[in-house]
Design a protein around this motif. Structure first.
Motif, PDB file in Angstrom:
ATOM      1  N   PRO A 179      17.252  14.099  21.802  1.00  0.00           N
ATOM      2  CA  PRO A 179      18.354  14.603  20.983  1.00  0.00           C
ATOM      3  C   PRO A 179      18.757  13.634  19.880  1.00  0.00           C
ATOM      4  N   ARG A 180      18.795  12.342  20.201  1.00  0.00           N
ATOM      5  CA  ARG A 180      19.167  11.342  19.200  1.00  0.00           C
ATOM      6  C   ARG A 180      18.029  11.103  18.211  1.00  0.00           C
ATOM      7  N   LEU A 181      16.804  10.963  18.726  1.00  0.00           N
ATOM      8  CA  LEU A 181      15.677  10.639  17.844  1.00  0.00           C
ATOM      9  C   LEU A 181      15.403  11.750  16.832  1.00  0.00           C
ATOM     10  N   LEU A 182      15.645  13.008  17.236  1.00  0.00           N
ATOM     11  CA  LEU A 182      15.350  14.141  16.364  1.00  0.00           C
ATOM     12  C   LEU A 182      16.606  14.790  15.797  1.00  0.00           C
ATOM     13  N   ASN A 183      17.760  14.150  16.047  1.00  0.00           N
ATOM     14  CA  ASN A 183      19.029  14.603  15.463  1.00  0.00           C
ATOM     15  C   ASN A 183      19.278  16.085  15.774  1.00  0.00           C
ATOM     16  N   ILE A 184      19.169  16.420  17.064  1.00  0.00           N
ATOM     17  CA  ILE A 184      19.386  17.798  17.509  1.00  0.00           C
ATOM     18  C   ILE A 184      20.614  17.836  18.410  1.00  0.00           C
ATOM     19  N   HIS A 185      21.517  18.767  18.123  1.00  0.00           N
ATOM     20  CA  HIS A 185      22.753  18.882  18.900  1.00  0.00           C
ATOM     21  C   HIS A 185      22.925  20.320  19.373  1.00  0.00           C
ATOM     22  N   GLY A 186      23.792  20.502  20.361  1.00  0.00           N
ATOM     23  CA  GLY A 186      24.068  21.839  20.855  1.00  0.00           C
ATOM     24  C   GLY A 186      23.312  22.152  22.132  1.00  0.00           C
ATOM     25  N   ARG A 187      23.417  23.398  22.564  1.00  0.00           N
ATOM     26  CA  ARG A 187      22.792  23.858  23.792  1.00  0.00           C
ATOM     27  C   ARG A 187      21.716  24.888  23.472  1.00  0.00           C
ATOM     28  N   SER A 348      15.470   4.201  11.358  1.00  0.00           N
ATOM     29  CA  SER A 348      15.321   5.630  11.068  1.00  0.00           C
ATOM     30  C   SER A 348      15.313   6.440  12.358  1.00  0.00           C
ATOM     31  N   SER A 349      14.736   5.882  13.435  1.00  0.00           N
ATOM     32  CA  SER A 349      14.745   6.577  14.716  1.00  0.00           C
ATOM     33  C   SER A 349      16.162   6.693  15.258  1.00  0.00           C
ATOM     34  N   ASP A 350      16.922   5.605  15.189  1.00  0.00           N
ATOM     35  CA  ASP A 350      18.303   5.630  15.669  1.00  0.00           C
ATOM     36  C   ASP A 350      19.150   6.617  14.875  1.00  0.00           C
ATOM     37  N   ALA A 351      18.798   6.810  13.596  1.00  0.00           N
ATOM     38  CA  ALA A 351      19.551   7.724  12.740  1.00  0.00           C
ATOM     39  C   ALA A 351      19.112   9.177  12.904  1.00  0.00           C
ATOM     40  N   THR A 353      16.163  10.357  12.016  1.00  0.00           N
ATOM     41  CA  THR A 353      15.261  10.721  10.918  1.00  0.00           C
ATOM     42  C   THR A 353      13.984   9.892  11.037  1.00  0.00           C
ATOM     43  N   PRO A 354      13.093  10.230  11.978  1.00  0.00           N
ATOM     44  CA  PRO A 354      11.884   9.425  12.197  1.00  0.00           C
ATOM     45  C   PRO A 354      11.103   9.185  10.912  1.00  0.00           C
ATOM     46  N   VAL A 355      10.428   8.050  10.869  1.00  0.00           N
ATOM     47  CA  VAL A 355       9.815   7.590   9.625  1.00  0.00           C
ATOM     48  C   VAL A 355       8.764   8.558   9.097  1.00  0.00           C
ATOM     49  N   VAL A 356       8.097   9.302   9.965  1.00  0.00           N
ATOM     50  CA  VAL A 356       7.054  10.227   9.497  1.00  0.00           C
ATOM     51  C   VAL A 356       7.640  11.327   8.618  1.00  0.00           C
ATOM     52  N   VAL A 357       8.909  11.697   8.879  1.00  0.00           N
ATOM     53  CA  VAL A 357       9.534  12.728   8.038  1.00  0.00           C
ATOM     54  C   VAL A 357      10.474  12.140   6.999  1.00  0.00           C
ATOM     55  N   SER A 358      11.099  11.002   7.303  1.00  0.00           N
ATOM     56  CA  SER A 358      12.048  10.429   6.337  1.00  0.00           C
ATOM     57  C   SER A 358      11.353   9.656   5.224  1.00  0.00           C
ATOM     58  N   LYS A 359      10.208   9.057   5.545  1.00  0.00           N
ATOM     59  CA  LYS A 359       9.443   8.313   4.538  1.00  0.00           C
ATOM     60  C   LYS A 359       7.964   8.683   4.680  1.00  0.00           C
ATOM     61  N   PRO A 360       7.613   9.937   4.382  1.00  0.00           N
ATOM     62  CA  PRO A 360       6.247  10.407   4.645  1.00  0.00           C
ATOM     63  C   PRO A 360       5.169   9.692   3.852  1.00  0.00           C
ATOM     64  N   ASP A 361       5.541   9.069   2.733  1.00  0.00           N
ATOM     65  CA  ASP A 361       4.549   8.371   1.914  1.00  0.00           C
ATOM     66  C   ASP A 361       4.461   6.883   2.237  1.00  0.00           C
ATOM     67  N   SER A 362       5.212   6.424   3.222  1.00  0.00           N
ATOM     68  CA  SER A 362       5.217   4.994   3.551  1.00  0.00           C
ATOM     69  C   SER A 362       3.980   4.607   4.345  1.00  0.00           C
ATOM     70  N   ALA A 363       3.714   3.305   4.374  1.00  0.00           N
ATOM     71  CA  ALA A 363       2.574   2.791   5.141  1.00  0.00           C
ATOM     72  C   ALA A 363       2.765   3.059   6.630  1.00  0.00           C
ATOM     73  N   GLU A 364       4.028   2.979   7.110  1.00  0.00           N
ATOM     74  CA  GLU A 364       4.291   3.201   8.527  1.00  0.00           C
ATOM     75  C   GLU A 364       4.012   4.653   8.913  1.00  0.00           C
ATOM     76  N   ALA A 365       4.404   5.603   8.046  1.00  0.00           N
ATOM     77  CA  ALA A 365       4.145   7.011   8.336  1.00  0.00           C
ATOM     78  C   ALA A 365       2.647   7.282   8.392  1.00  0.00           C
ATOM     79  N   LYS A 366       1.890   6.654   7.499  1.00  0.00           N
ATOM     80  CA  LYS A 366       0.435   6.837   7.500  1.00  0.00           C
ATOM     81  C   LYS A 366      -0.168   6.302   8.796  1.00  0.00           C
TER      82      LYS A 366
END
Length: 396
Positions: A179-187, A348-351, A353-366
């Motif tokens: 829920p935290r890593l993917l910023n999903i709330h609710g039931r 980004s994980s704590d926020a 917004t994992p790096v693969v989606v928040s910074k898709p062009d970054s070296a880490e996402a690759k």
């Protein structure tokens, strides 16, 4: 109130670490040569402590004491301290039974035709499949604190970025993190009052105990209750159609992990470790657990592999480097890739917004997308090997 130290230096850190006694109170950890090179970035301090492997389990208080005195330095925003063991006598030399080393499989291009979900391969015979799911992959670690959940979610997003339909099952009942890593709330909602509809974000279908209970609610369930909850989240959720379901396994190798590995038709397991020998010892336990229940080990990911200084680009191997790659080669399993110790990945994980989606062009996402390609290539390789092993019946 103590004065704020604006510039934290290695010298200041070393002086504070000299107040930490070594094993059996024989001098301090600095003079005993136990402290690695110290790196400081953004007021955060990184280093490791080398301890005798035979006494590793009793050295956690020493590590905690070192972390505590460093965090108490004015101006220090955080500290990352790891134990690393001397290789000699560390339990890493004894070989274990090996599977034949897998042949390298080139990663499938993102535009490759999507395989239709089908029944798991022969190594899952006797385990009831999940309708609509083509393959189930476990992401596991022999111990906590190695970044397994962050790795799992970014691998899942990497698989989705490579053109697959992907779901994530958070199997950590006691410490759900999706829920935290993917910023999903609710039931989650029900479908016809019978099965749950998975939550969704970033193109992933997700189910977690964190959606069903409040974050502050302590889970004190015993084994049978845990397995019942996991079974419901796996089989009473409208997952399909999915090409792959990524299961973020609980850390360790206890009854819950073993039972799930025995009952779920896993296409394979990914082991996450950090470079130091102590983590690798625990990673081997996880690897052996899957082998004992005939689940293919798809490979090993080395997390926190190295640190790149943001100002100079210089590389620092704070926790050692290459240990997971060497262990993979020694055990005859695939080395899937290495992920750097990058503060942006954690932040980004704590926020949510994992790096693969928040910074898709970054070296880490690759890096994560490449690891996902390697994982999917290994799944298809294991499928091919399993299908080839099935005898054909010829009528004449």
């Amino acid at each position: 109130m103590p004065a704020v130290q604006e510039n934290v230096t290695k010298e200041i850190v070393i002086e504070r670490l000299k107040t930490v006694n070594g094993p059996d109170f024989t001098g301090n950890i600095v003079d005993l040569g136990m402290v690695s090179e110290i790196f400081i970035a953004d007021a955060k301090v990184f280093f490791s402590i080398t301890v005798p492997a035979a006494r590793a389990q009793e050295m956690e208080p020493l590590r905690a004491a070192a972390e505590r005195v460093v965090k108490a330095i004015p101006g220090v925003a955080g500290a990352v301290v790891a134990l690393t063991a001397e290789r000699k006598g560390g339990g890493m030399e004894a070989p274990v039974p090996q599977r034949p080393a897998p042949r390298p499989t080139p990663a499938a291009p993102a535009a490759a035709p999507r395989p239709a979900p089908h029944a798991p391969a022969s190594h899952s015979q006797g385990k009831r499949g999940v309708p609509g799911i083509g393959a189930i992959i476990a992401v596991a670690s022999g111990k906590g604190g190695v970044g397994k959940s962050t790795t799992a979610v970014n691998i899942a997003l990497g698989l989705a970025a490579n053109g697959l339909r992907v779901g994530v099952l958070d199997a950590d009942i006691y410490g759900p993190s999706m829920p935290r890593l993917l910023n999903i709330h609710g039931r989650p909602q029900t479908v016809d009052g019978k099965v749950l509809r998975p939550m969704e974000n970033y193109g992933l279908k997700v189910m977690s105990m964190g959606f069903l209970v409040d974050e502050e609610t302590p889970m004190i369930w015993r084994g049978p209750m845990v397995m019942s909850a996991l079974t419901q989240m796996l089989r009473e959720v409208e997952w399909g159609p999915l090409d792959v379901l990524v299961v973020d396994m609980p850390p360790g190798t206890g009854d819950a992990q073993l039972t799930m590995a025995q009952q779920v038709p896993l296409a394979g397991a990914v082991i996450v470790s950090t470079p130091q020998d102590l983590a690798l010892i625990d990673a081997r336990k996880g690897l052996n657990m899957f082998r004992k229940v005939d689940v293919p080990v798809l490979g090993i990911v080395e997390n926190m592999s190295y640190f790149l200084a943001p100002d100079t680009g210089k590389r620092y191997d704070i926790f050692g480097h290459g240990g997971a790659r060497r262990e993979a080669e020694r055990l005859g399993v695939t080395f899937l890739g290495e992920v750097p110790l990058e503060m942006g990945i954690r932040e980004s994980s704590d926020a949510g917004t994992p790096v693969v989606v928040s910074k898709p062009d970054s070296a880490e996402a690759k890096i994560y997308r490449d690891i996902a390609s390697n994982v999917w290539g290994r799944v298809n390789e294991e499928r091919g090997a399993a299908e080839a092993a099935v005898p054909s019946i010829v009528f004449e």
